[in-house]
Scaffold this motif. Structure first.
Motif: not given
Length: 332
Positions: A207, A226, A294
């Motif tokens: 991420i 996320t 994500i």
């Protein structure tokens, strides 16, 4: 166990280089796109193909909610890597006028559907090598497809080039923590039985890299967040069977095509021992599988967009926030 986790993280960081290197001159081929096409076609032609849509449909539904939160109707929208219509069948007609469904797999594309009332156009398109007319789209969407792209920075640049000014790009991809239980169990089993490890689970992007990739591509007003989706399976075998049915089998170029039965049995036992849980209701045993999702959204720059004020132009100091009501009265 800690040493194994360090080894796994090291392997992920190395293989993820192909996903985060922004240079146009470097394109490391981590994934075999031909194998991925065959996996998707095989999954699409299964008689029980609908059974395996549950994860992608769930994320597609959540993604469509985020689209609805944008109070704007987009005239021309591209759904890249549309699969079997995991997002398009949930998109409200109030948000989209024309929707272009595009996927690498012709069979998936043929099966894809969309909300009634939206104009639909379909085209076979490879997320890795596509070229679209510049400044032609208002919105680009992708749901759980771009994690198989070798040159993700190049893909993002193609997307922003195809967007009109103030156009948006929204996507959901699997993150680096996806299937960490399965990854660790397989590698422990291979260490024990074969004396080494091989990439059994494809690498995923972290991420922390997504924001940098979007910024490098030219997107602005970024939002990246996320969440984790944890699903229980009777055993590791059902999990692997479902991944195959989703078209999400490993497609790394350096993968080993054969996994011995002995190693597979050992991995299943390790998975059950390390991560197995018991249901409170009937006391039956199951294994959890983590899917890290994500979400990202970025906008193509435009003069009409809000801009950050220059440092020092503020009229109220943060240290005075406790007396904000008093300051407002003074200014009035």
């Amino acid at each position: 166990m800690n040493s194994l986790r360090k080894l796994i993280k090291k392997e992920i960081s190395i293989t993820n280089l192909a996903l985060i290197i922004p240079s146009n001159n470097i394109n490391i081929q981590v994934f075999d796109r031909n194998s991925k096409l065959l996996q998707r076609e095989r999954a699409a032609k299964a008689l029980d193909v609908k059974i395996y849509d549950y994860i992608k449909d769930e994320i597609g539904c959540r993604l469509s909610d985020r689209i609805f939160d944008i109070k704007r109707k987009f005239n021309s929208v591209l759904n890249i890597g549309c699969g079997r219509g995991h997002v398009s069948k949930f998109i409200p007609k109030e948000s989209v006028n024309k929707l272009i469904l595009a996927d690498l797999s012709p069979s998936w594309l043929e099966q894809a559907q969309a909300t009634e009332g939206i104009k639909i156009e379909k085209q076979i398109l490879d997320e890795e090598t596509f070229v679209l007319e510049p400044n032609s789209l208002d919105f680009v969407i992708s749901c759980l497809s771009l994690h198989w792209v070798n040159n993700l920075p190049g893909c993002f640049r193609c997307i922003i080039n195809s967007l009109k000014k103030d156009g948006a790009f929204m996507a959901a991809i699997f993150g680096a923590d996806t299937l960490y239980e399965l990854r660790g169990s397989l590698q422990l089993a291979e260490l024990e039985r074969d004396g080494g490890i091989s990439p059994r689970i494809s690498p995923f992007t972290h991420i922390k890299d997504i924001g940098a990739l979007l910024t490098d591509a030219g997107f602005t007003m970024l939002t990246v967040d996320t969440e984790e989706l944890i699903i229980g399976y009777p055993s590791m075998y059902e999990l692997m069977w479902d991944l195959k049915g989703m078209g999400e089998s490993n497609a790394a170029r350096n993968r080993k095509l054969h996994l011995s039965r002995d190693t597979l049995f050992a991995a299943s036992a390790i998975y059950n021992q390390l991560y197995g849980k018991i249901k409170e209701k009937d006391k039956s045993r199951y294994i959890p599988a983590t899917f890290q999702i994500i979400y990202m959204i970025g906008w193509k720059p435009d003069e009409s967009q809000p801009k950050i004020m220059k440092q020092g132009t503020g009229e109220i100091s943060l240290k005075d926030m406790y007396r904000i009501d008093e300051i407002i009265k003074e200014k009035q």
